[in-house]
Design a protein around this motif. Structure first.
Motif, short mmCIF file in Angstrom:
data_model
loop_
_atom_site.label_atom_id
_atom_site.label_comp_id
_atom_site.label_asym_id
_atom_site.label_seq_id
_atom_site.Cartn_x
_atom_site.Cartn_y
_atom_site.Cartn_z
N UNK A 98 -18.60 47.48 -122.85
CA UNK A 98 -18.07 46.17 -122.48
C UNK A 98 -16.56 46.32 -122.45
N UNK A 99 -15.98 46.16 -121.29
CA UNK A 99 -14.53 46.31 -121.09
C UNK A 99 -13.93 44.94 -120.85
N UNK A 100 -12.82 44.64 -121.51
CA UNK A 100 -12.16 43.34 -121.40
C UNK A 100 -10.86 43.48 -120.61
N UNK A 101 -10.41 42.39 -119.97
CA UNK A 101 -9.19 42.44 -119.15
C UNK A 101 -7.95 42.91 -119.90
N UNK A 102 -7.91 42.74 -121.22
CA UNK A 102 -6.74 43.17 -121.99
C UNK A 102 -6.78 44.66 -122.34
N UNK A 103 -7.78 45.40 -121.84
CA UNK A 103 -7.89 46.83 -122.09
C UNK A 103 -8.75 47.19 -123.29
N UNK A 104 -9.12 46.21 -124.11
CA UNK A 104 -10.00 46.49 -125.25
C UNK A 104 -11.41 46.72 -124.75
N UNK A 105 -12.20 47.44 -125.55
CA UNK A 105 -13.58 47.68 -125.15
C UNK A 105 -14.46 47.98 -126.35
N UNK A 106 -15.76 47.83 -126.14
CA UNK A 106 -16.77 48.18 -127.13
C UNK A 106 -17.76 49.10 -126.45
N UNK A 107 -18.11 50.17 -127.12
CA UNK A 107 -19.12 51.10 -126.63
C UNK A 107 -20.19 51.23 -127.70
N UNK A 108 -21.43 50.97 -127.36
CA UNK A 108 -22.56 51.12 -128.27
C UNK A 108 -23.44 52.25 -127.76
N UNK A 109 -23.75 53.19 -128.64
CA UNK A 109 -24.55 54.36 -128.28
C UNK A 109 -26.02 53.96 -128.18
N UNK A 110 -26.70 54.49 -127.18
CA UNK A 110 -28.15 54.36 -127.06
C UNK A 110 -28.72 55.75 -127.21
N UNK A 111 -29.67 55.89 -128.10
CA UNK A 111 -30.27 57.20 -128.36
C UNK A 111 -31.39 57.47 -127.38
N UNK A 112 -31.65 58.69 -126.94
CA UNK A 112 -31.08 59.93 -127.46
C UNK A 112 -29.72 60.20 -126.85
N UNK A 113 -28.80 60.57 -127.70
CA UNK A 113 -27.44 60.87 -127.29
C UNK A 113 -27.27 62.38 -127.27
N UNK A 114 -26.73 62.90 -126.21
CA UNK A 114 -26.55 64.33 -126.05
C UNK A 114 -25.06 64.62 -125.87
#
Length: 90
Positions: free
Chosen positions: A69-85
């Motif tokens: 999730x990227x916001x206009x102010x440059x902040x973001x959240x990234x949530x991992x979904x498994x399986x992660x390689x």
């Protein structure tokens, strides 16, 4: 996830100083990461000769393993979904 922070929206057409965007690198724990503002815009610059210029961010490609999730102010959240390689580049 490919984040492109160098999309300049400006009414100034001086052509003197194009926007400068630089790559960003983040380290995250297996659950993901949350980055505060200015986030991906911290090291980028709009046209200094045009006081109304601004940088805008957008997600150019979604991550393969997770959600971003990227916001206009440059902040973001990234949530991992498994399986992660490894490696995973944000």
């Amino acid at each position: 996830m490919l984040i492109t922070p160098h999309h300049l929206l400006s009414p100034c057409l001086t052509g003197i100083a194009p926007p400068q965007a630089y790559d960003d690198v983040y380290t995250f724990i297996p659950e993901g990461i949350t980055v505060s503002p200015p986030g991906v815009l911290a090291n980028d610059k709009a046209d200094p000769s045009c006081p109304t210029s601004e940088l805008r961010v957008f997600v150019a490609a979604e991550p393969e393993f997770g959600t971003a999730t990227l916001h206009p102010d440059g902040s973001f959240t990234y949530k991992v979904t498994w399986p992660w390689v490894q490696p995973l580049y944000l």
